[in-house]
Design a protein around this motif. Structure first.
Motif, PDB file in Angstrom:
ATOM      1  N   GLN A 188       0.834  -1.204   0.000  1.00  0.00           N
ATOM      2  CA  GLN A 188       0.000   0.000   0.000  1.00  0.00           C
ATOM      3  C   GLN A 188       0.866   1.250   0.000  1.00  0.00           C
ATOM      4  OE1 GLN A 188      -3.399   0.247  -0.089  1.00  0.00           O
ATOM      5  NE2 GLN A 188      -3.320   2.467  -0.024  1.00  0.00           N
ATOM      6  N   GLU A 189       1.852   1.287   0.875  1.00  0.00           N
ATOM      7  CA  GLU A 189       2.715   2.466   1.002  1.00  0.00           C
ATOM      8  C   GLU A 189       3.589   2.694  -0.230  1.00  0.00           C
ATOM      9  OE1 GLU A 189       6.605   3.785   3.556  1.00  0.00           O
ATOM     10  OE2 GLU A 189       5.099   2.562   4.568  1.00  0.00           O
ATOM     11  N   HIS A 190       4.158   1.631  -0.751  1.00  0.00           N
ATOM     12  CA  HIS A 190       5.133   1.773  -1.825  1.00  0.00           C
ATOM     13  C   HIS A 190       4.528   1.746  -3.218  1.00  0.00           C
ATOM     14  CE1 HIS A 190       9.091   1.600   0.251  1.00  0.00           C
ATOM     15  NE2 HIS A 190       8.289   1.242   1.238  1.00  0.00           N
ATOM     16  N   VAL A 191       3.563   0.887  -3.443  1.00  0.00           N
ATOM     17  CA  VAL A 191       3.035   0.722  -4.795  1.00  0.00           C
ATOM     18  C   VAL A 191       1.815   1.588  -5.023  1.00  0.00           C
ATOM     19  CG1 VAL A 191       2.120  -0.928  -6.471  1.00  0.00           C
ATOM     20  CG2 VAL A 191       4.001  -1.594  -4.970  1.00  0.00           C
ATOM     21  N   VAL A 192       0.816   1.477  -4.178  1.00  0.00           N
ATOM     22  CA  VAL A 192      -0.425   2.226  -4.386  1.00  0.00           C
ATOM     23  C   VAL A 192      -0.187   3.713  -4.214  1.00  0.00           C
ATOM     24  CG1 VAL A 192      -2.777   2.558  -3.575  1.00  0.00           C
ATOM     25  CG2 VAL A 192      -1.837   0.256  -3.749  1.00  0.00           C
ATOM     26  N   ASN A 193       0.427   4.127  -3.121  1.00  0.00           N
ATOM     27  CA  ASN A 193       0.651   5.553  -2.886  1.00  0.00           C
ATOM     28  C   ASN A 193       1.635   6.137  -3.881  1.00  0.00           C
ATOM     29  OD1 ASN A 193      -1.120   5.462  -0.771  1.00  0.00           O
ATOM     30  ND2 ASN A 193       0.448   5.385   0.808  1.00  0.00           N
ATOM     31  N   SER A 194       2.630   5.375  -4.303  1.00  0.00           N
ATOM     32  CA  SER A 194       3.618   5.878  -5.252  1.00  0.00           C
ATOM     33  C   SER A 194       3.037   6.015  -6.648  1.00  0.00           C
ATOM     34  CB  SER A 194       4.833   4.944  -5.311  1.00  0.00           C
ATOM     35  OG  SER A 194       5.524   4.986  -4.099  1.00  0.00           O
ATOM     36  N   SER A 195       2.085   5.160  -6.997  1.00  0.00           N
ATOM     37  CA  SER A 195       1.564   5.201  -8.363  1.00  0.00           C
ATOM     38  C   SER A 195       0.373   6.138  -8.504  1.00  0.00           C
ATOM     39  CB  SER A 195       1.191   3.793  -8.825  1.00  0.00           C
ATOM     40  OG  SER A 195       0.161   3.271  -8.021  1.00  0.00           O
ATOM     41  N   ALA A 196      -0.139   6.651  -7.422  1.00  0.00           N
ATOM     42  CA  ALA A 196      -1.308   7.515  -7.496  1.00  0.00           C
ATOM     43  C   ALA A 196      -1.053   8.735  -8.369  1.00  0.00           C
ATOM     44  CB  ALA A 196      -1.751   7.952  -6.104  1.00  0.00           C
ATOM     45  N   ASP A 197       0.126   9.354  -8.221  1.00  0.00           N
ATOM     46  CA  ASP A 197       0.441  10.534  -9.057  1.00  0.00           C
ATOM     47  C   ASP A 197       1.822  10.412  -9.689  1.00  0.00           C
ATOM     48  OD1 ASP A 197       1.497  12.938  -6.517  1.00  0.00           O
ATOM     49  OD2 ASP A 197       2.019  10.844  -6.833  1.00  0.00           O
ATOM     50  N   GLY A 198       2.397   9.191  -9.677  1.00  0.00           N
ATOM     51  CA  GLY A 198       3.712   9.000 -10.270  1.00  0.00           C
ATOM     52  C   GLY A 198       4.856   9.341  -9.339  1.00  0.00           C
ATOM     53  N   THR A 199       4.551   9.811  -8.159  1.00  0.00           N
ATOM     54  CA  THR A 199       5.596  10.150  -7.189  1.00  0.00           C
ATOM     55  C   THR A 199       5.195   9.587  -5.855  1.00  0.00           C
ATOM     56  OG1 THR A 199       4.558  12.245  -6.598  1.00  0.00           O
ATOM     57  CG2 THR A 199       6.193  12.309  -8.366  1.00  0.00           C
ATOM     58  N   SER A 200       6.051   9.784  -4.898  1.00  0.00           N
ATOM     59  CA  SER A 200       5.737   9.326  -3.545  1.00  0.00           C
ATOM     60  C   SER A 200       6.141  10.414  -2.569  1.00  0.00           C
ATOM     61  CB  SER A 200       6.520   8.045  -3.235  1.00  0.00           C
ATOM     62  OG  SER A 200       6.278   7.652  -1.916  1.00  0.00           O
ATOM     63  N   GLU A 201       5.339  10.634  -1.605  1.00  0.00           N
ATOM     64  CA  GLU A 201       5.645  11.607  -0.555  1.00  0.00           C
ATOM     65  C   GLU A 201       5.680  10.856   0.764  1.00  0.00           C
ATOM     66  OE1 GLU A 201       6.780  15.114   0.826  1.00  0.00           O
ATOM     67  OE2 GLU A 201       6.006  15.037  -1.191  1.00  0.00           O
ATOM     68  N   PRO A 202       6.838  10.243   1.094  1.00  0.00           N
ATOM     69  CA  PRO A 202       6.906   9.461   2.321  1.00  0.00           C
ATOM     70  C   PRO A 202       6.741  10.294   3.564  1.00  0.00           C
ATOM     71  CG  PRO A 202       8.986   9.330   1.098  1.00  0.00           C
ATOM     72  CD  PRO A 202       8.067  10.234   0.359  1.00  0.00           C
TER      73      PRO A 202
END
Length: 148
Positions: free
Chosen positions: A134-148
């Motif tokens: 969820q943290e790495h794949v879903v959240n990262s692919s939502a807008d092409g970036t990730s905001e950890p």
């Protein structure tokens, strides 16, 4: 930078990709320590060099274990995420951690997370993988970036 195949044995091929000293530690830090940027990974206590870290990250991205995205606020800063293939490596990382806790000298702080996972069994490991996915794949692919 293609993966060398010395045989068609799955163990041999997996070791060619992640059997070095650093690759599984990078996966560990991404999954357990919340590290997602090069500088964060560089600061791990094991003391990886910048050259080795760059090489391992590139190999893991090329192999599909990680993705590399630009940081949403700093173009020159990359954010690394585990892919579903990378999340599946948590089985190996946790198993190594359990084995290490049982047979090697570790601190309470370093051994507690794997002890908790061992006590929780397969259900705890699956929950860890679900949260990490969820943290790495879903959240990262939502807008092409990730905001950890």
């Amino acid at each position: 930078m293609s993966l060398t195949r010395r045989s068609l044995c799955p163990i041999s091929q997996a070791l060619e990709l992640v059997g070095d000293r650093w690759s599984l530690l990078i996966v560990r830090d991404l999954a357990f320590a919340g590290k997602r940027r090069f500088r964060e990974l560089l600061q791990s206590e094991e003391g990886i060099s910048t050259t080795v870290l760059s090489d391992r990250l590139a190999r893991l991205v090329e192999a599909g274990v990680l993705t590399r995205h630009g940081h949403p606020h700093h173009r020159q800063m990359a954010v690394y995420s585990l892919t579903p293939m990378g999340v599946d490596l948590l089985d190996v990382v946790v198993s190594l951690g359990i084995w290490g806790r049982r047979h090697l000298a570790v601190t309470d702080a370093s051994g507690t997370p794997v002890a908790d996972l061992e006590r929780g069994g397969q259900a705890a490991l699956e929950e860890l993988k679900r949260r990490t996915l969820q943290e790495h794949v879903v959240n990262s692919s939502a807008d092409g970036t990730s905001e950890p």
